[in-house]
Structure formats: structure tokens, C-alpha cells
Design a protein around this motif. Structure first.
Motif, mmCIF file in Angstrom:
data_model
loop_
_atom_site.group_PDB
_atom_site.id
_atom_site.type_symbol
_atom_site.label_atom_id
_atom_site.label_comp_id
_atom_site.label_asym_id
_atom_site.label_seq_id
_atom_site.Cartn_x
_atom_site.Cartn_y
_atom_site.Cartn_z
ATOM 1 N N VAL A 117 51.491 56.967 -17.081
ATOM 2 C CA VAL A 117 52.465 56.049 -17.725
ATOM 3 C C VAL A 117 52.645 54.884 -17.568
ATOM 4 O O VAL A 117 52.603 54.495 -16.381
ATOM 5 C CB VAL A 117 53.772 57.032 -17.455
ATOM 6 N N ALA A 118 52.706 53.737 -18.553
ATOM 7 C CA ALA A 118 52.888 52.484 -18.259
ATOM 8 C C ALA A 118 54.278 52.168 -18.476
ATOM 9 O O ALA A 118 54.613 52.203 -19.558
ATOM 10 C CB ALA A 118 51.899 51.601 -19.362
ATOM 11 N N SER A 119 54.762 51.680 -17.453
ATOM 12 C CA SER A 119 56.327 51.107 -17.343
ATOM 13 C C SER A 119 56.408 49.765 -18.024
ATOM 14 O O SER A 119 55.333 49.258 -18.267
ATOM 15 C CB SER A 119 56.884 51.293 -15.950
ATOM 16 N N ASP A 120 57.728 49.491 -18.173
ATOM 17 C CA ASP A 120 57.961 47.982 -18.717
ATOM 18 C C ASP A 120 58.064 47.216 -17.401
ATOM 19 O O ASP A 120 58.596 46.010 -17.445
ATOM 20 C CB ASP A 120 59.223 47.985 -19.357
ATOM 21 N N ARG A 121 57.776 47.443 -16.098
ATOM 22 C CA ARG A 121 57.893 46.868 -14.977
ATOM 23 C C ARG A 121 56.966 45.508 -15.033
ATOM 24 O O ARG A 121 55.817 45.698 -15.738
ATOM 25 C CB ARG A 121 57.559 47.674 -13.702
ATOM 26 N N ILE A 122 57.574 44.415 -14.160
ATOM 27 C CA ILE A 122 56.809 43.369 -14.223
ATOM 28 C C ILE A 122 56.907 42.822 -12.893
ATOM 29 O O ILE A 122 57.819 42.907 -12.179
ATOM 30 C CB ILE A 122 57.164 41.961 -15.172
ATOM 31 N N SER A 123 55.652 42.225 -12.254
ATOM 32 C CA SER A 123 55.641 41.851 -10.815
ATOM 33 C C SER A 123 55.111 40.427 -10.863
ATOM 34 O O SER A 123 54.271 40.028 -11.844
ATOM 35 C CB SER A 123 54.960 42.722 -10.012
ATOM 36 N N ALA A 124 55.477 39.755 -9.797
ATOM 37 C CA ALA A 124 55.134 38.389 -9.438
ATOM 38 C C ALA A 124 55.327 38.181 -7.873
ATOM 39 O O ALA A 124 56.382 38.470 -7.413
ATOM 40 C CB ALA A 124 55.768 37.378 -10.287
ATOM 41 N N PHE A 125 54.208 37.505 -7.413
ATOM 42 C CA PHE A 125 54.246 37.078 -5.885
ATOM 43 C C PHE A 125 54.757 38.459 -5.199
ATOM 44 O O PHE A 125 55.666 38.291 -4.092
ATOM 45 C CB PHE A 125 55.202 36.019 -5.581
ATOM 46 N N ASP A 126 54.113 39.700 -5.557
ATOM 47 C CA ASP A 126 54.269 40.770 -4.624
ATOM 48 C C ASP A 126 55.670 41.186 -4.803
ATOM 49 O O ASP A 126 56.115 42.095 -3.756
ATOM 50 C CB ASP A 126 53.941 40.470 -3.319
ATOM 51 N N HIS A 127 56.388 40.826 -5.804
ATOM 52 C CA HIS A 127 57.781 41.617 -5.918
ATOM 53 C C HIS A 127 57.890 42.101 -7.319
ATOM 54 O O HIS A 127 57.396 41.508 -8.390
ATOM 55 C CB HIS A 127 58.815 40.316 -5.837
ATOM 56 N N VAL A 128 58.286 43.568 -7.588
ATOM 57 C CA VAL A 128 58.444 43.960 -8.540
ATOM 58 C C VAL A 128 59.812 43.836 -8.914
ATOM 59 O O VAL A 128 60.728 44.215 -8.349
ATOM 60 C CB VAL A 128 58.257 45.420 -8.562
ATOM 61 N N PHE A 129 60.169 43.239 -10.131
ATOM 62 C CA PHE A 129 61.482 42.780 -10.722
ATOM 63 C C PHE A 129 62.224 43.777 -11.155
ATOM 64 O O PHE A 129 61.879 44.652 -11.676
ATOM 65 C CB PHE A 129 61.580 41.684 -11.570
ATOM 66 N N ASP A 130 63.509 43.957 -10.805
ATOM 67 C CA ASP A 130 64.527 44.808 -11.377
ATOM 68 C C ASP A 130 64.440 44.883 -12.848
ATOM 69 O O ASP A 130 64.643 45.794 -13.597
ATOM 70 C CB ASP A 130 65.811 44.739 -10.842
#
Length: 311
Positions: free
Chosen positions: A41-54
Motif C-alpha cells: 500500500v502506497a500512502s500519502d506520506r511525505i518525508s524530508a531530512f529523515d522526518h515523516v510529516f504529519d
């Protein structure tokens, strides 16, 4: 640095959660015709600089899934893939696939047609090394800059890191020692063959495919015949660096069709993240609605340019 803030995977009836990464949740199907196989399952999550955003990016998971499926179709004469069905539970419809269990190679198979990113950093770091500039042990000529097109695409594998760590570039010889010469040679052949096909298709759509990474695994059929199979996602903006061909000017930073919008904003004074990820010691600020929409638009644009279909 460990990745932070990955939310719990939502329960899915008839499936057992196995693992969650920055973007994808993996389940084992426990019933039905594909019992024992995997639901990715591909979520709508996004990450940057080793942090997954709320904050999530609307439709991102569906874009990644639809684009991977489109690419698998373009590549099916070159290499088999792991997709078994798109008939998935209703709550993840459009952003999930049922895929075959594979014995995955512990190698990120990276193809580079242009010098940028970690390849550029390694190129610069080897300037004074015996033999001169190189990437993953492959000699390269002097005078290349960020965005330079290589004379020929190169296979620059990396070790798979634990979640939150960063993959480490290695040489072909290191891969061969780990998985065997024959498999290493075949992974290199397949990686470059897929890259060349995809680079040509992308160029026809007005995009440059600067580099990309693939994951391969092994499956055996009922007769015991062994085959190397392309798995995971393929040629999405999350796994590949796409540039607008009209904006390609070697020596200048070129915006890519991914979360580049977020990275640039986080490092701008507007974000108020003093020192950025290395110096602030604080998590990044929440993403404003404008940045979310701009990021979504870049993913949609990549999908529409490549496939020729509206999202």
C-alpha cells in the motif's frame, strides 16, 4: 539518524501488517485466492531530512501506484515484475497492489545517466584519489559538473540501509562478492536496460531521467525455474530524479519532480527552521497548505507528462 514520526499502519481486514516504511505499508494476505502473498500500500506520506510529516500530500499514494503500474507495462518485455493483481480491499483501492513474495536482493540497483546527488559528491571526493574521479569504482573524466550527462549510463549499486539510515554506494565487485558474480552481472544488465528504455520514454515526454533506483528479487515457479523479477515501485518521482528537459543547464541546480519543493522551503528563511536539519536539533515546521499543493502539483505533472493521461 532514525526516521521519526511514522504513523501506525491502519488495519485491513484479512491482512496482517508486516512493515511500514516512509511511504509504504506492507501486509500479508491471510485469506482469498492470494493468501500468503503481499499487499503493498502506497500512502500519502511525505518525508524530508529523515522526518515523516504529519501533513500528507493528497493523492500521492495513488499517483505512485498508477505510475508504477504504467511503467511495468512499458517494461514487461525486458523483465518480469512482481504485480499479481490490482483487485485490492476497497479501503486501499487505487493505491495498492497484490504482489508476489520474492527473495529480495540486498542491493539498491542504481542507474545514473547524469552526474548529480550522491554521485556528484563521490565524484568530487575522489578528485585526488589514484586514478582520479570515480563513482562506485567507475572512472569518470575530469571537468564534470552538477547535471553533466555521462557518455554512457553507469550502474552504481548501494547497500540497503536500515530504516532511517542512508544507503551506502558500493562497487560492482562488492556486490558480486555478496550475491555472486552471475546475479550481480544480471542485475547490472537489467538495471541499465530498464534505465535506457525509461530514459528514452521520458525524453520523448520532455523530461530527463537523471538517475533512478530499482529493487529486484528472485522467484521460482512450480517447475523450479528461477527468475529475477523487478519489484517494489518503479520509476516514480520518489525513486527517480526527473528534470524538465527545457530547464537542464549543467552546472546549475535543477528542480526535480519530487519533494524538492519541500526541501527548498524547509531550508529557506521563510520556514523559520534555523540551521536546518544539521544544526537546529528541532523537528521541521509543519508544511503550509501552499507547499503541500505545490508538491502535489509536481507529482501530478510528472504523472501526466510521462503517461500522457490526465490524473
Amino acid at each position: 539518524m532514525a526516521v521519526s514520526n511514522i504513523p501506525p499502519a491502519p488495519p485491513i481486514a484479512g491482512a496482517r501488517h508486516l512493515h511500514s516504511g516512509k511511504v509504504r505499508d506492507l501486509y500479508e494476505l491471510e485469506e482469498g485466492p492470494y493468501a500468503g502473498e503481499l499487499l503493498m500500500v502506497a500512502s500519502d506520506r511525505i518525508s524530508a531530512f529523515d522526518h515523516v510529516f504529519d501533513t500528507t500530500i493528497p493523492d500521492k499514494g495513488e499517483i505512485l501506484t498508477r505510475l508504477s503500474l504504467w511503467w511495468f507495462e512499458q517494461l514487461e518485455d525486458l523483465v518480469p515484475n512482481h504485480v499479481m493483481s490490482t483487485d485490492v480491499p476497497e479501503e486501499v483501492k487505487g493505491r495498492a497492489v497484490i504482489c508476489q513474495r520474492l527473495h529480495m536482493f540486498p542491493v539498491e540497483c542504481v542507474a545514473r545517466g547524469y552526474l548529480t546527488g550522491s554521485g556528484l559528491r563521490e565524484y568530487a571526493a575522489t578528485a585526488t584519489a589514484p586514478g582520479g574521479h570515480s563513482v562506485c569504482g567507475i572512472p569518470l573524466p575530469d571537468g564534470l559538473v552538477d547535471g553533466s550527462r555521462l557518455t554512457a549510463a553507469i550502474f552504481t549499486p548501494a547497500t540497503k540501509a536500515e530504516l532511517g539510515d542512508h544507503d551506502e554506494n558500493v562497487t560492482f565487485e562488492q556486490v558480486a562478492r555478496q550475491i555472486g558474480e552471475d546475479d550481480a552481472s544480471e542485475l547490472r544488465r537489467l538495471t541499465l536496460a530498464v534505465y535506457h528504455r525509461a530514459e528514452e520514454i521520458a525524453r520523448g515526454a520532455g523530461l530527463i531521467l537523471a538517475d533512478t533506483k530499482f529493487e529486484f528479487g528472485v522467484r521460482q515457479d512450480d517447475l523450479g525455474i528461477r527468475a529475477i523479477v523487478l519489484g517494489d515501485e518503479v520509476l516514480t518521482p520518489d525513486s527517480s530524479r526527473y528534470w524538465d528537459a527545457a530547464q537542464w543547464h549543467p552546472g546549475n541546480a535543477i528542480p526535480s519532480f519530487d519533494k524538492d519543493v519541500i526541501r527548498r522551503w524547509l531550508l529557506s528563511p521563510e520556514a523559520g527552521w534555523a540551521g536546518g536539519p544539521k544544526e537546529s536539533g528541532a523537528p521541521p515546521p509543519p508544511l503550509p497548505a501552499e507547499i503541500v499543493e505545490k508538491t502535489r502539483a509536481r507529482y501530478v505533472e510528472a504523472y501526466e507528462k510521462l503517461t500522457g493521461h490526465p490524473f
